[in-house]
Design an enzyme around this catalytic site. Structure first.
Site: not given
Ligand code: C2G
Length: 127
Positions: A44, A46
């Site tokens: 990803k 990340k």
């Molecule tokens: N999130 C949010 N508000 C933020 C940051 C994150 O609502 N300020 C939500 C994201 O939209 C996601 C969840 O928290 O639904 C987890 O965010 P991340 O850890 O950044 O996950 P992500 O990289 O988006 O991974 O297959 C799907 C992916 O694994 C999602």
């Protein structure tokens, strides 16, 4: 029992993550969270501060979360939805439209992200 699933890295846990998980749990009865493994995070693009085992322990400690499973690839969602008899897939609206293909298997809801906070912002501001 209405079963919900969501997925994410959940690194450096912050109110945006908690708001998402709280709202997801408010819509149903049982919330499963797929936490991205370290290998999958690399796919990803990340770079999490906490390794998977730490992020798993942290997410499992959240009162809204009922079960944590590893997220190892992009293609496991359909299998998970079938395996765990999921009624609803929930994720933040930064992913809006990306998972509509799951609508053949369960409802799909994109929840508004929490503005002003992210794991990358925390790393930039503090590390
Ligand atoms: N999130 C949010 N508000 C933020 C940051 C994150 O609502 N300020 C939500 C994201 O939209 C996601 C969840 O928290 O639904 C987890 O965010 P991340 O850890 O950044 O996950 P992500 O990289 O988006 O991974 O297959 C799907 C992916 O694994 C999602």
């Amino acid at each position: 029992m209405k079963k919900i699933i969501t997925y994410g890295t959940f690194d450096l846990l912050h109110p945006g993550h908690i708001n998402l998980l709280r709202r997801a749990k408010e819509i149903g009865d049982f919330l499963i969270v797929g936490v991205s493994t370290d290998d999958f995070n690399h796919k990803k693009n990340k770079d999490a501060y906490h390794p998977f085992d730490s992020r798993k322990v942290i997410v499992e400690a959240i009162k809204y979360v009922d079960k944590v499973i590893p997220e190892t690839n992009w293609n496991q969602k359909v299998d998970d939805i079938i395996k765990y008899d999921i009624d609803l897939f929930v994720i933040g609206d930064d992913w809006k439209g990306k998972f509509n293909f799951l609508e053949r298997y369960c409802d799909v809801i994109y929840l508004p992200r929490t503005d002003g906070i992210s794991s990358s912002k925390i790393k930039k501001d503090r590390f």
